[in-house]
Design a protein around this motif. Structure first.
Motif, PDB file in Angstrom:
ATOM      1  N   CYS A 276       0.835  -1.201   0.000  1.00  0.00           N
ATOM      2  CA  CYS A 276       0.000   0.000   0.000  1.00  0.00           C
ATOM      3  C   CYS A 276       0.870   1.251   0.000  1.00  0.00           C
ATOM      4  O   CYS A 276       1.984   1.251   0.528  1.00  0.00           O
ATOM      5  CB  CYS A 276      -0.902   0.036   1.236  1.00  0.00           C
ATOM      6  N   THR A 277       0.347   2.307  -0.595  1.00  0.00           N
ATOM      7  CA  THR A 277       1.009   3.610  -0.552  1.00  0.00           C
ATOM      8  C   THR A 277      -0.045   4.680  -0.277  1.00  0.00           C
ATOM      9  O   THR A 277      -1.202   4.553  -0.690  1.00  0.00           O
ATOM     10  CB  THR A 277       1.740   3.923  -1.865  1.00  0.00           C
ATOM     11  N   GLU A 278       0.364   5.727   0.421  1.00  0.00           N
ATOM     12  CA  GLU A 278      -0.522   6.859   0.684  1.00  0.00           C
ATOM     13  C   GLU A 278       0.027   8.145   0.077  1.00  0.00           C
ATOM     14  O   GLU A 278      -0.550   9.214   0.278  1.00  0.00           O
ATOM     15  CB  GLU A 278      -0.730   7.030   2.191  1.00  0.00           C
ATOM     16  N   ASP A 279       1.146   8.045  -0.634  1.00  0.00           N
ATOM     17  CA  ASP A 279       1.766   9.253  -1.186  1.00  0.00           C
ATOM     18  C   ASP A 279       2.022   9.131  -2.687  1.00  0.00           C
ATOM     19  O   ASP A 279       2.977   9.678  -3.210  1.00  0.00           O
ATOM     20  CB  ASP A 279       3.064   9.574  -0.440  1.00  0.00           C
ATOM     21  N   GLY A 280       1.172   8.379  -3.357  1.00  0.00           N
ATOM     22  CA  GLY A 280       1.318   8.259  -4.800  1.00  0.00           C
ATOM     23  C   GLY A 280       2.408   7.313  -5.238  1.00  0.00           C
ATOM     24  O   GLY A 280       2.780   7.284  -6.412  1.00  0.00           O
ATOM     25  N   GLY A 281       2.960   6.532  -4.312  1.00  0.00           N
ATOM     26  CA  GLY A 281       3.944   5.526  -4.690  1.00  0.00           C
ATOM     27  C   GLY A 281       5.377   5.853  -4.343  1.00  0.00           C
ATOM     28  O   GLY A 281       6.286   5.114  -4.712  1.00  0.00           O
ATOM     29  N   LYS A 282       5.617   6.963  -3.628  1.00  0.00           N
ATOM     30  CA  LYS A 282       6.992   7.274  -3.241  1.00  0.00           C
ATOM     31  C   LYS A 282       7.471   6.322  -2.146  1.00  0.00           C
ATOM     32  O   LYS A 282       8.646   5.978  -2.080  1.00  0.00           O
ATOM     33  CB  LYS A 282       7.084   8.726  -2.770  1.00  0.00           C
ATOM     34  N   ARG A 283       6.541   5.905  -1.299  1.00  0.00           N
ATOM     35  CA  ARG A 283       6.859   4.926  -0.257  1.00  0.00           C
ATOM     36  C   ARG A 283       5.752   3.882  -0.224  1.00  0.00           C
ATOM     37  O   ARG A 283       4.584   4.214  -0.332  1.00  0.00           O
ATOM     38  CB  ARG A 283       6.981   5.601   1.112  1.00  0.00           C
ATOM     39  N   TRP A 284       6.170   2.631  -0.068  1.00  0.00           N
ATOM     40  CA  TRP A 284       5.212   1.528  -0.021  1.00  0.00           C
ATOM     41  C   TRP A 284       5.339   0.780   1.300  1.00  0.00           C
ATOM     42  O   TRP A 284       6.453   0.587   1.802  1.00  0.00           O
ATOM     43  CB  TRP A 284       5.441   0.557  -1.170  1.00  0.00           C
ATOM     44  N   SER A 285       4.210   0.352   1.850  1.00  0.00           N
ATOM     45  CA  SER A 285       4.184  -0.487   3.045  1.00  0.00           C
ATOM     46  C   SER A 285       3.680  -1.869   2.654  1.00  0.00           C
ATOM     47  O   SER A 285       2.599  -1.994   2.059  1.00  0.00           O
ATOM     48  CB  SER A 285       3.266   0.104   4.110  1.00  0.00           C
ATOM     49  N   VAL A 286       4.458  -2.898   2.955  1.00  0.00           N
ATOM     50  CA  VAL A 286       4.025  -4.271   2.703  1.00  0.00           C
ATOM     51  C   VAL A 286       3.309  -4.767   3.950  1.00  0.00           C
ATOM     52  O   VAL A 286       3.916  -4.945   5.003  1.00  0.00           O
ATOM     53  CB  VAL A 286       5.222  -5.179   2.358  1.00  0.00           C
ATOM     54  N   ILE A 287       1.992  -4.951   3.834  1.00  0.00           N
ATOM     55  CA  ILE A 287       1.207  -5.347   5.003  1.00  0.00           C
ATOM     56  C   ILE A 287       0.846  -6.832   4.983  1.00  0.00           C
ATOM     57  O   ILE A 287       0.371  -7.368   5.977  1.00  0.00           O
ATOM     58  CB  ILE A 287      -0.078  -4.508   5.112  1.00  0.00           C
ATOM     59  N   ARG A 288       1.080  -7.480   3.861  1.00  0.00           N
ATOM     60  CA  ARG A 288       0.862  -8.929   3.744  1.00  0.00           C
ATOM     61  C   ARG A 288       1.982  -9.447   2.862  1.00  0.00           C
ATOM     62  O   ARG A 288       2.125  -9.014   1.721  1.00  0.00           O
ATOM     63  CB  ARG A 288      -0.511  -9.201   3.122  1.00  0.00           C
ATOM     64  N   CYS A 289       2.785 -10.374   3.377  1.00  0.00           N
ATOM     65  CA  CYS A 289       3.995 -10.792   2.674  1.00  0.00           C
ATOM     66  C   CYS A 289       3.909 -12.272   2.296  1.00  0.00           C
ATOM     67  O   CYS A 289       4.088 -13.149   3.137  1.00  0.00           O
ATOM     68  CB  CYS A 289       5.213 -10.528   3.554  1.00  0.00           C
ATOM     69  N   SER A 290       3.588 -12.538   1.031  1.00  0.00           N
ATOM     70  CA  SER A 290       3.451 -13.902   0.532  1.00  0.00           C
ATOM     71  C   SER A 290       2.673 -14.774   1.512  1.00  0.00           C
ATOM     72  O   SER A 290       3.047 -15.896   1.813  1.00  0.00           O
ATOM     73  CB  SER A 290       4.827 -14.519   0.261  1.00  0.00           C
ATOM     74  N   ASP A 291       1.558 -14.226   1.959  1.00  0.00           N
ATOM     75  CA  ASP A 291       0.747 -14.862   3.010  1.00  0.00           C
ATOM     76  C   ASP A 291      -0.396 -15.654   2.370  1.00  0.00           C
ATOM     77  O   ASP A 291      -0.996 -15.200   1.395  1.00  0.00           O
ATOM     78  CB  ASP A 291       0.193 -13.776   3.929  1.00  0.00           C
ATOM     79  N   HIS A 292      -0.693 -16.818   2.923  1.00  0.00           N
ATOM     80  CA  HIS A 292      -1.823 -17.595   2.394  1.00  0.00           C
ATOM     81  C   HIS A 292      -2.796 -17.978   3.504  1.00  0.00           C
ATOM     82  O   HIS A 292      -3.576 -18.907   3.361  1.00  0.00           O
ATOM     83  CB  HIS A 292      -1.324 -18.853   1.665  1.00  0.00           C
ATOM     84  N   SER A 293      -2.786 -17.211   4.595  1.00  0.00           N
ATOM     85  CA  SER A 293      -3.682 -17.516   5.721  1.00  0.00           C
ATOM     86  C   SER A 293      -5.160 -17.315   5.347  1.00  0.00           C
ATOM     87  O   SER A 293      -6.047 -17.824   6.032  1.00  0.00           O
ATOM     88  CB  SER A 293      -3.326 -16.652   6.935  1.00  0.00           C
ATOM     89  N   HIS A 294      -5.418 -16.585   4.273  1.00  0.00           N
ATOM     90  CA  HIS A 294      -6.794 -16.368   3.839  1.00  0.00           C
ATOM     91  C   HIS A 294      -7.375 -17.585   3.122  1.00  0.00           C
ATOM     92  O   HIS A 294      -8.583 -17.661   2.897  1.00  0.00           O
ATOM     93  CB  HIS A 294      -6.863 -15.155   2.893  1.00  0.00           C
ATOM     94  N   VAL A 295      -6.516 -18.534   2.743  1.00  0.00           N
ATOM     95  CA  VAL A 295      -6.956 -19.707   1.998  1.00  0.00           C
ATOM     96  C   VAL A 295      -7.405 -20.780   2.975  1.00  0.00           C
ATOM     97  O   VAL A 295      -6.614 -21.294   3.777  1.00  0.00           O
ATOM     98  CB  VAL A 295      -5.841 -20.260   1.095  1.00  0.00           C
ATOM     99  N   THR A 296      -8.672 -21.135   2.936  1.00  0.00           N
ATOM    100  CA  THR A 296      -9.218 -22.153   3.823  1.00  0.00           C
ATOM    101  C   THR A 296      -9.300 -23.494   3.095  1.00  0.00           C
ATOM    102  O   THR A 296      -9.344 -23.532   1.852  1.00  0.00           O
ATOM    103  CB  THR A 296     -10.625 -21.754   4.281  1.00  0.00           C
ATOM    104  N   PRO A 297      -9.310 -24.603   3.837  1.00  0.00           N
ATOM    105  CA  PRO A 297      -9.432 -25.905   3.178  1.00  0.00           C
ATOM    106  C   PRO A 297     -10.767 -26.010   2.426  1.00  0.00           C
ATOM    107  O   PRO A 297     -11.782 -25.471   2.859  1.00  0.00           O
ATOM    108  CB  PRO A 297      -9.377 -26.897   4.339  1.00  0.00           C
ATOM    109  N   LYS A 298     -10.739 -26.677   1.287  1.00  0.00           N
ATOM    110  CA  LYS A 298     -11.968 -26.855   0.513  1.00  0.00           C
ATOM    111  C   LYS A 298     -12.793 -27.983   1.134  1.00  0.00           C
ATOM    112  O   LYS A 298     -12.295 -29.088   1.373  1.00  0.00           O
ATOM    113  CB  LYS A 298     -11.637 -27.196  -0.941  1.00  0.00           C
ATOM    114  N   SER A 299     -14.058 -27.684   1.398  1.00  0.00           N
ATOM    115  CA  SER A 299     -14.911 -28.723   1.962  1.00  0.00           C
ATOM    116  C   SER A 299     -15.255 -29.753   0.910  1.00  0.00           C
ATOM    117  O   SER A 299     -15.414 -29.415  -0.281  1.00  0.00           O
ATOM    118  CB  SER A 299     -16.200 -28.106   2.520  1.00  0.00           C
ATOM    119  N   THR A 300     -15.379 -31.002   1.316  1.00  0.00           N
ATOM    120  CA  THR A 300     -15.653 -32.070   0.352  1.00  0.00           C
ATOM    121  C   THR A 300     -17.145 -32.345   0.264  1.00  0.00           C
ATOM    122  O   THR A 300     -17.924 -31.961   1.118  1.00  0.00           O
ATOM    123  CB  THR A 300     -14.928 -33.349   0.784  1.00  0.00           C
TER     124      THR A 300
END
Length: 300
Positions: A276-300
């Motif tokens: 994310c950036t709040e200044d048009g891209g001069k500085r970026w904050s990485v708030i999620r780093c190659s994270d997959h915690s949002h992926v839940t197991p698929k129910s069968t």
């Protein structure tokens, strides 16, 4: 053929980094590389961004201060500088779970497998996460979804784009590492006629790919190409949010582009980096780093 999975060092806290000013380097010329899927490396973070990467400060246009001093105008100007980029690895690929996929599918490109049902579910989880993060940002930005032209990425991007209500734009700069061990010839031309078959969402093919990729390429060349693609695409799409659907090494290199201190050991299916950036891209904050915690197991 299977790919190693990349997983990253856990993102402990929000990291803000200012990209150094550097002259843009030409698109890398490539030497022999070719055929499997993306896999980020193990070992210490590489110096691929030291001098070869175009700085975001150069890549993004300056935004002049608003002439209006009203609170509404000031808030609108501030919001116009707020952007989010999601870098997403594709979901589970079919040849990773079905060794007979090629034999049972005559005429198929053996190095361009689609997603499994689990992979589609992983993409749906990622779409829901992106929708949640866009809503939480409370900024009504337009969003553009760009994808590697490989089927597994187009499948993933299609699910995300449908949820966001936008088309998918194929982008060669996000494609798999084109090393000779994986591809005996340039695979990009063979993918073009099948683009629509690989994507469930509407596909925007009116505009050509922003980046030109040359086969073959080495690992280091592909990492540099991914970083350059992030910079060039930010410049090509200077307004709104972006979703890059790519491969494991692409997630690694683009994460390092936004944060030089990022250290990715592994990248699971649909692992996502959020910057994310709040200044048009001069500085970026990485708030999620190659994270997959949002992926839940698929129910069968």
């Amino acid at each position: 053929m299977d790919e190693e999975e990349l997983s990253v060092s856990p993102p402990s806290s929000t990291t803000t980094t200012t990209k150094p000013t550097a002259a843009p380097s030409p698109a890398p010329t490539t030497t022999p590389p070719s055929q499997t899927d993306d896999v980020p490396r193990t070992g210490p973070s590489s110096p691929l961004l030291d001098s070869s990467t175009v700085s975001l400060q150069e890549a993004l246009p300056e935004t002049s201060p608003s002439s209006s001093s009203s609170p509404a105008a000031a808030e609108k100007q501030t919001q116009s500088k707020m952007r989010t980029v999601w870098v997403v690895r594709h979901g589970e690929r079919l040849d990773n779970v079905d060794d007979n996929w090629v034999a049972n599918t005559p005429g198929v490109n053996p190095y361009d497998p689609p997603l499994t049902d689990v992979g589609v579910h992983q993409a749906s989880c990622t779409a829901a996460m992106i929708l949640d993060e866009r809503q939480a940002a409370e900024v009504d930005n337009p969003v553009t979804v760009l994808s590697s032209p490989f089927s597994r990425c187009l499948n993933t991007a299609g699910v995300i784009a449908e949820a966001l209500g936008v088309p998918v734009r194929p982008e060669n700069g996000l494609c798999e590492m084109l090393k000779t061990e994986w591809f005996a010839t340039d695979p990009i031309p063979t993918l073009q006629p099948k683009l629509r078959a690989g994507c469930t969402a509407s596909l925007d093919t009116q505009q050509p790919s922003v980046m030109t990729v040359t086969w073959p390429e080495t690992l280091d060349q592909s990492l540099t190409r991914y970083a350059q693609s992030a910079s060039v695409l930010l410049e090509a799409f200077p307004v709104g949010d972006l979703v890059f659907v790519t491969h494991g090494y692409g997630v690694q290199a683009m994460t390092e582009f936004f944060d030089n201190d990022a250290f990715i050991y592994q990248c699971e299916y649909c692992a996502t980096t959020t910057a994310c950036t709040e200044d048009g891209g001069k500085r970026w904050s990485v708030i999620r780093c190659s994270d997959h915690s949002h992926v839940t197991p698929k129910s069968t």
